[in-house]
Scaffold this active site. Structure first.
Site, PDB file in Angstrom:
ATOM      1  NE  ARG A 226      -8.647   8.045  -4.895  1.00  0.00           N
ATOM      2  CZ  ARG A 226      -8.080   7.826  -3.718  1.00  0.00           C
ATOM      3  NH1 ARG A 226      -6.799   7.552  -3.643  1.00  0.00           N
ATOM      4  NH2 ARG A 226      -8.784   7.889  -2.625  1.00  0.00           N
TER       5      ARG A 226
ATOM      6  CB  THR B 287      -4.730   6.254   7.232  1.00  0.00           C
ATOM      7  OG1 THR B 287      -4.720   5.049   6.464  1.00  0.00           O
ATOM      8  CG2 THR B 287      -5.293   5.960   8.608  1.00  0.00           C
ATOM      9  N   GLY B 288      -7.185   6.154   5.170  1.00  0.00           N
ATOM     10  CA  GLY B 288      -8.537   5.697   4.871  1.00  0.00           C
ATOM     11  C   GLY B 288      -9.028   6.245   3.537  1.00  0.00           C
TER      12      GLY B 288
ATOM     13  CB  THR C 207      -0.547   6.322   0.204  1.00  0.00           C
ATOM     14  OG1 THR C 207      -1.382   5.174   0.116  1.00  0.00           O
ATOM     15  CG2 THR C 207      -1.126   7.412  -0.669  1.00  0.00           C
TER      16      THR C 207
ATOM     17  CB  SER D 227      -0.933   0.001   1.219  1.00  0.00           C
ATOM     18  OG  SER D 227      -0.187  -0.224   2.391  1.00  0.00           O
TER      19      SER D 227
ATOM     20  CB  THR E 171      -1.881   6.163   3.845  1.00  0.00           C
ATOM     21  OG1 THR E 171      -2.560   5.995   2.613  1.00  0.00           O
ATOM     22  CG2 THR E 171      -0.997   7.385   3.798  1.00  0.00           C
TER      23      THR E 171
END
Ligand code: SD4
Length: 344
Positions: free
Chosen positions: A232, A255-256, A222, A85, A204
């Protein structure tokens, strides 16, 4: 609103409990026991933050600058091929291309960022170079790559056989369906078996450091949401969303699901809440609640976690879903792993 009296009481208990001792292995302690620690100090997202913190600590413990520490620290997961990731070995986008997002911010409010960067292992170092060598804040795509190559970065293939395999597996259904709450299983030492790659959609590293001089810096890097549309950009390279530092107040990172963080300018919000007097965990919680309040029906399906560090060395985190952890490293203990509190 947070309860100041309760907070002061729990901080006092924490201080005595933290004196329990030094450890070289990860100690998992519940968040309320995490006391404000003396500087220097470094904290970062997820279990892989422990190894990253160790690298940052090498800089901080030698009296180095927080900015150097966070760059060094996040380079660890960037180079880790087993980490799908961040950086090298990150899962690709829908078209099989690994694109990296990263940003960095120092104690003077200087910042640099890259988005959609291909072929470069250390996106964070390119972001730092954007900050230090250009009048700009952000470079994207081909321009970011051109800048990196002109400045001596090596062009490499970031797509490892494992990540390519996971992508090809995903292509069979090509369904974009993030699975929540499983992120830290990737780094579960007890059971290193991975679930199929298409379930690992995000993780991340966001890192915040306070150096011996009392200066703050932060970094965030990330490969973004796996199998995203080509082009994106998430929250991680956006100053104020994925990362924000104000050397008078503190710093925050996230993060997320990046889209939700961008919509709420998450990290800036956390720092502004700390300016109003919220302790770090409460500031993170309020930022999470803003997301939930706007999308109550969707909240169950998304993960967002915030991590914050104050100028005084207090830290805290809060996430929508369970499973968010963060790593803390200071003089007393270099390998603390703390489960972040969550709404669900
Ligand atoms: C993104 N926020 O690209 C990143 C992904 C992430 O934990 O943080 N995953 O939206």
């Amino acid at each position: 609103m947070f309860d100041r009296r309760k907070f002061i009481k729990s901080s006092a208990i924490s201080a005595s409990l933290l004196a329990i001792g030094k450890s070289s292995i990860a100690n998992i302690i519940p968040a309320p026991l995490a006391a404000p620690a003396a500087k220097p100090l470094v904290i970062s997202t997820w279990d892989f933050g422990i190894a990253a913190n160790h690298a940052a600590w090498g800089v901080l413990s030698a009296g180095g600058r927080a900015l150097d520490a966070v760059e060094k620290g996040v380079q660890v997961p960037e180079s880790d091929v087993k980490n799908q990731s961040v950086g090298l070995g990150g899962l690709p986008d829908r078209d099989g291309i690994v694109t990296l997002d990263a940003c960095i911010m120092d104690e003077e409010g200087n910042c640099g960022s890259v988005a959609g960067l291909e072929h470069i292992e250390h996106a964070i170092s390119v972001a730092r170079m954007v900050m230090e060598k250009t009048p700009h804040v952000m470079l994207v795509g081909d321009g970011a790559l051109q800048f990196a190559l002109e400045n001596g970065f090596k062009k490499i293939n970031l797509l490892t056989p494992e990540s390519e395999k996971a992508w090809k597996e995903w292509l069979k259904t090509a369904k974009y369906a993030p699975v929540m709450n499983i992120e830290n299983k990737l780094y579960d030492k007890a059971s290193p078996t991975r679930l199929p790659g298409n379930q690992y959609n995000h993780d991340t590293i966001g890192m915040l450091a306070l150096d011996a001089k009392g200066n703050l810096s932060g970094a965030c890097t990330t490969s973004g949401m796996a199998y995203k549309l080509h082009g994106r950009v998430g929250d991680s390279p956006i100053i104020g969303a994925g990362l924000y530092i104000d050397n008078e107040i503190g710093g925050a990172t996230s993060t997320g699901v990046g889209e939700e963080v961008i919509r709420n300018v998450g990290s800036f919000l956390v720092v502004e809440l700390m300016r109003q007097g919220y302790p770090p965990e409460e500031a993170c919680k309020e930022a999470v609640m803003r997301i939930i309040k706007k999308k109550p029906a969707k909240a169950k399906e998304i993960q967002v976690g915030f991590l914050a560090l104050s100028k005084k060395g207090q830290y805290g985190a809060y996430a929508i879903q369970k499973g968010f952890s963060y790593a803390v490293c200071n003089e007393e203990n270099q390998s603390l792993l703390i489960p972040g509190k969550s709404y669900y």
